[in-house]
Motif scaffolding. Structure first.
Motif, PDB file in Angstrom:
ATOM      1  N   SER A 139      14.241  -7.289   0.960  1.00  0.00           N
ATOM      2  CA  SER A 139      13.937  -8.272  -0.082  1.00  0.00           C
ATOM      3  C   SER A 139      13.691  -7.635  -1.436  1.00  0.00           C
ATOM      4  O   SER A 139      13.770  -8.307  -2.466  1.00  0.00           O
ATOM      5  CB  SER A 139      12.700  -9.087   0.321  1.00  0.00           C
ATOM      6  OG  SER A 139      11.531  -8.284   0.266  1.00  0.00           O
ATOM      7  N   GLY A 141      15.472  -5.106  -2.700  1.00  0.00           N
ATOM      8  CA  GLY A 141      16.694  -4.606  -3.318  1.00  0.00           C
ATOM      9  C   GLY A 141      16.692  -3.107  -3.533  1.00  0.00           C
ATOM     10  O   GLY A 141      16.544  -2.321  -2.601  1.00  0.00           O
ATOM     11  N   ASP A 221      19.749   1.495  -2.656  1.00  0.00           N
ATOM     12  CA  ASP A 221      19.944   0.058  -2.625  1.00  0.00           C
ATOM     13  C   ASP A 221      20.038  -0.344  -1.158  1.00  0.00           C
ATOM     14  O   ASP A 221      21.025  -0.054  -0.480  1.00  0.00           O
ATOM     15  CB  ASP A 221      21.222  -0.326  -3.375  1.00  0.00           C
ATOM     16  CG  ASP A 221      21.456  -1.837  -3.398  1.00  0.00           C
ATOM     17  OD1 ASP A 221      20.648  -2.576  -2.793  1.00  0.00           O
ATOM     18  OD2 ASP A 221      22.454  -2.269  -4.010  1.00  0.00           O
ATOM     19  N   SER A 223      19.716  -3.565  -0.130  1.00  0.00           N
ATOM     20  CA  SER A 223      19.862  -5.018  -0.100  1.00  0.00           C
ATOM     21  C   SER A 223      20.821  -5.497   0.973  1.00  0.00           C
ATOM     22  O   SER A 223      20.756  -6.656   1.383  1.00  0.00           O
ATOM     23  CB  SER A 223      20.306  -5.529  -1.477  1.00  0.00           C
ATOM     24  OG  SER A 223      21.521  -4.919  -1.868  1.00  0.00           O
ATOM     25  N   PRO A 309      16.083 -13.217  -3.390  1.00  0.00           N
ATOM     26  CA  PRO A 309      16.079 -12.535  -2.099  1.00  0.00           C
ATOM     27  C   PRO A 309      16.767 -13.406  -1.057  1.00  0.00           C
ATOM     28  O   PRO A 309      16.757 -14.627  -1.172  1.00  0.00           O
ATOM     29  CB  PRO A 309      14.575 -12.391  -1.790  1.00  0.00           C
ATOM     30  CG  PRO A 309      13.901 -12.505  -3.110  1.00  0.00           C
ATOM     31  CD  PRO A 309      14.741 -13.443  -3.924  1.00  0.00           C
ATOM     32  N   SER A 316      22.198 -10.524   1.595  1.00  0.00           N
ATOM     33  CA  SER A 316      21.914 -10.682   0.165  1.00  0.00           C
ATOM     34  C   SER A 316      23.134 -11.125  -0.620  1.00  0.00           C
ATOM     35  O   SER A 316      23.046 -11.952  -1.516  1.00  0.00           O
ATOM     36  CB  SER A 316      21.375  -9.371  -0.399  1.00  0.00           C
ATOM     37  OG  SER A 316      22.329  -8.348  -0.225  1.00  0.00           O
ATOM     38  N   ASP A 362      25.322  -6.348  -9.412  1.00  0.00           N
ATOM     39  CA  ASP A 362      24.029  -6.041  -8.818  1.00  0.00           C
ATOM     40  C   ASP A 362      22.987  -5.746  -9.875  1.00  0.00           C
ATOM     41  O   ASP A 362      21.812  -5.939  -9.660  1.00  0.00           O
ATOM     42  CB  ASP A 362      24.124  -4.889  -7.811  1.00  0.00           C
ATOM     43  CG  ASP A 362      24.630  -3.593  -8.418  1.00  0.00           C
ATOM     44  OD1 ASP A 362      24.573  -3.467  -9.650  1.00  0.00           O
ATOM     45  OD2 ASP A 362      25.082  -2.728  -7.665  1.00  0.00           O
ATOM     46  N   TRP A 385      16.495  -8.484  -9.307  1.00  0.00           N
ATOM     47  CA  TRP A 385      15.881  -9.039  -8.117  1.00  0.00           C
ATOM     48  C   TRP A 385      14.595  -9.757  -8.483  1.00  0.00           C
ATOM     49  O   TRP A 385      13.953  -9.464  -9.487  1.00  0.00           O
ATOM     50  CB  TRP A 385      15.591  -7.934  -7.103  1.00  0.00           C
ATOM     51  CG  TRP A 385      16.813  -7.538  -6.369  1.00  0.00           C
ATOM     52  CD1 TRP A 385      17.810  -6.718  -6.813  1.00  0.00           C
ATOM     53  CD2 TRP A 385      17.218  -7.982  -5.082  1.00  0.00           C
ATOM     54  NE1 TRP A 385      18.797  -6.607  -5.880  1.00  0.00           N
ATOM     55  CE2 TRP A 385      18.464  -7.373  -4.791  1.00  0.00           C
ATOM     56  CE3 TRP A 385      16.659  -8.817  -4.123  1.00  0.00           C
ATOM     57  CZ2 TRP A 385      19.143  -7.585  -3.603  1.00  0.00           C
ATOM     58  CZ3 TRP A 385      17.339  -9.014  -2.937  1.00  0.00           C
ATOM     59  CH2 TRP A 385      18.560  -8.410  -2.686  1.00  0.00           C
TER      60      TRP A 385
END
Length: 624
Positions: A139, A141, A221, A223, A309, A316, A362, A385
């Motif tokens: 959550s 990221g 990362d 995610s 999230p 994601s 991203d 995020w």
């Protein structure tokens, strides 16, 4: 004489120039202990924390095995690989020739020049604080990975040795296959904040004495990762490039823990997953510092997050695409139906998508010029995020259930991350997301059916009516009580309760006085109110003819309320107190409706609409 060694070494007899028999003896090691012949080509690998090697000779005519004199020297096979050369001089001390070539053994150091002394841990990019137990969570990221290293080489590291640390290429490929991306792009503010310099994915270590430790950071990362416990392999390199720097024996492998925490706003449930199970947690009651919560909310509104999230059951990227598609669809439907649509919102939705690609940017500090801030607004690593400024809160009442994976029968089962406190860890992770969910709910309360308590049926035109107010028709989900909440035991301003004690409510006079149950504010009279922000406080009517300008709108003949003299001075109107009813302390009837306060938000005064203007505008009655 015995020579002392530590770590992992490969021994090989390279030369023998003696008539006596030769051998060497290893003692105190974890593996490789024994007596080995002094024959060219003899090889053994020895490992242990602290062990010895002894070179010995035997003349075969009664001497037995005796210790040789030893000459030790140091060399290198490459910039990262050290060797020790032991040369033996046999015979009795008074009969030795001093050549030290009777037996030559070369030992190659097989250990990396560094060690990672604890499990690498996750660090939030905005606040630079370690996440609960150092666990990486999907959550959150993109996160920094803190790695505590120690110089285990035989030499100090300095500018001359030029040591750098990175993640091995093979490890990067393995991590990528598990949805974990190593990000090598770093901004200058990031490097300054973490007090390190990056170069081509390597962290430069300018000075580190032998045996000393320091923490370095990488960027991951996670995610797209699943709950897992992958290994990360670290390697060292030098400016004097070693082509075999990432050989398997030169890598230091450490495990990291990855969890997946999500928030389901429909069920109002927090979900935290690890490989061994899932915890579902629902917050029933929390204590929140409203001032810091409101500041976090304002920061989130000023810096909206573009990437939500994932919801439970979504990854994601799917979550991003679905959300963008739904938002864009709603906006276009509104536009085609003639409803007013914010063009900036449409532009922001379209701008979020990559040109010519269905994927979403991203924005996570990977070189973009505008990486976003994700509700944080400060710190070196803000991204798109949904993260929020920290605020003070404490869970008072919650319920949770745990589902192990796979299910197990009986009293005992697997432990998450091999940690007996895994249930506590999961709840900590859920609590981490709970803080964000509080802000989420605070922002979107007006859009959630679970929060809606009524509908606005009328509101004033501030410019023409001289009133800043609105009327809501309640839907029955919240009880109606026209009394005023008394100072509560946990109020920060409960030192001056209206009824002489804290708790309960203060009944207003709702008898029919022929004037709709209200009265005019009287200059100099004491009044009190119960505000959402500053709670129950009292003040004095200092003006009933105030002319002021609030948010660009001019108001005339307003009620100004001033603080009582110290020590009874209390904050009167702060952000969140709008709509509070000011009641005359003696008559117990409404006199004004609070709508403004000082720009400094210190509560030093309050500005309110005369209640008569409000009831006349909306045709209201306070009497039964």
């Amino acid at each position: 004489m015995s020579e002392v060694f530590q770590g992992n070494w490969r021994w090989r007899v390279t030369e023998k120039n003696a008539g006596f028999d030769q051998r060497f003896r290893i003692e105190g090691a974890s593996s490789g202990n024994g007596i080995y012949p002094g024959v060219v080509g003899t090889e053994v690998v020895v490992n242990g924390d602290n062990w010895t090697v002894t070179l010995e000779w035997n003349n075969g005519v009664g001497s037995g095995w005796q210790e040789s004199a030893v000459l030790s020297s140091v060399g290198s096979l490459s910039p990262l690989v050290l060797i020790r050369i032991l040369g033996a001089d046999d015979n009795y001390p008074d009969q030795r020739d001093g050549d030290f070539d009777d037996l030559t053994i070369v030992a190659v150091d097989l250990d990396p020049i560094f060690d990672v002394v604890q499990r690498p841990f996750a660090v939030d990019r905005g606040t630079l604080t370690m996440l609960p137990d150092g666990i990486f969570d999907v959550s959150q990221g993109i996160q920094y990975m803190g790695v505590r290293i120690r110089n285990d080489w035989d030499y100090d590291w300095d500018e001359t040795t030029g040591v750098t640390i990175s993640i091995s290429n093979t490890s990067r490929i393995q991590l990528q296959s598990q949805g974990i991306r190593v990000i090598d792009a770093w901004t200058t503010p990031e490097q300054k904040a973490l007090q390190q310099e990056m170069s081509g994915g390597f962290v430069k270590i300018p000075v580190l004495r032998k045996g000393q430790e320091r923490t370095i950071y990488f960027k991951l990362d996670v995610s797209s990762a699943k709950p897992s416990k992958p290994n990360v392999n670290f390697v060292a390199q030098r400016v004097a490039w070693d082509p075999a720097y990432d050989a398997p024996s030169r890598q230091v492998a450490r495990q990291i823990f990855i969890s997946r925490s999500t928030y389901d706003p429909l069920n109002r449930e927090l979900v935290a997953e690890v490989p061994e199970g899932t915890v579902y947690m629902r917050l029933n009651k929390v204590i929140v510092d409203k001032e810091s919560l409101e500041k976090a909310t304002l920061a989130a509104l000023k810096n909206p997050c573009k990437r939500q999230p994932p919801r439970p059951g979504q990854d994601s990227k799917t979550s991003d695409r679905d959300r963008l598609r739904d938002d864009l669809k709603r906006s276009l439907e509104d536009l085609l139906s003639g409803k007013p649509v914010d063009p900036c919102r449409l532009h922001a939705l379209l701008d979020t998508c990559c040109s010519g690609s269905p994927e979403c940017k991203d924005g996570g500090g990977t070189g973009e010029t505008n990486p976003g801030s994700g509700g944080l607004g400060d710190g070196p690593g803000g991204d798109n995020w949904c993260r929020f400024k920290p605020f003070n809160w404490l869970p008072v009442e919650f319920e949770y259930r745990i589902v192990p994976s796979p299910p197990f029968a009986g009293q005992f089962g697997p432990l998450a991350f091999e940690d007996p406190w895994w249930k506590v860890i999961l709840i900590i992770l859920a609590a981490l997301l709970a803080a964000a969910s509080l802000v989420y709910d605070y922002i979107f309360a007006g859009q959630d059916p679970n929060f809606v308590i009524g509908n606005i049926t009328a509101k004033s035109n501030r410019s023409s009516s001289n009133v800043d107010a609105a009327i809501a028709r309640l839907n029955g989900s919240r009880a109606i009580d026209l009394n005023v909440l008394e100072a509560q035991s946990d109020d920060r301003n409960n030192n001056l309760p209206i009824n002489g004690s804290t708790g309960g409510t203060v009944a207003i006079d709702r008898s029919d006085n022929g004037d709709r149950g209200i009265q005019n504010a009287i200059l100099g009279n004491a009044v009190f109110k119960s505000g959402a922000r500053s709670a129950t406080t009292r003040g004095l009517v200092s003006s009933i003819s105030l002319n002021t300008n609030v948010d660009g709108v001019s108001y005339t003949n307003q009620v100004l309320i001033a603080q009582l003299a110290a020590p009874n001075n209390q904050p009167l109107s702060q952000g969140g107190d709008s709509g509070s009813l000011w009641v005359d302390l003696i008559g117990r009837r409404p006199v004004a409706l609070n709508f403004a306060g000082p720009v400094s938000d210190d509560g030093s005064n309050a500005i309110a609409n005369p209640i008569r203007d409000v009831v006349n505008l909306f045709d209201l009655h306070f009497n039964v």
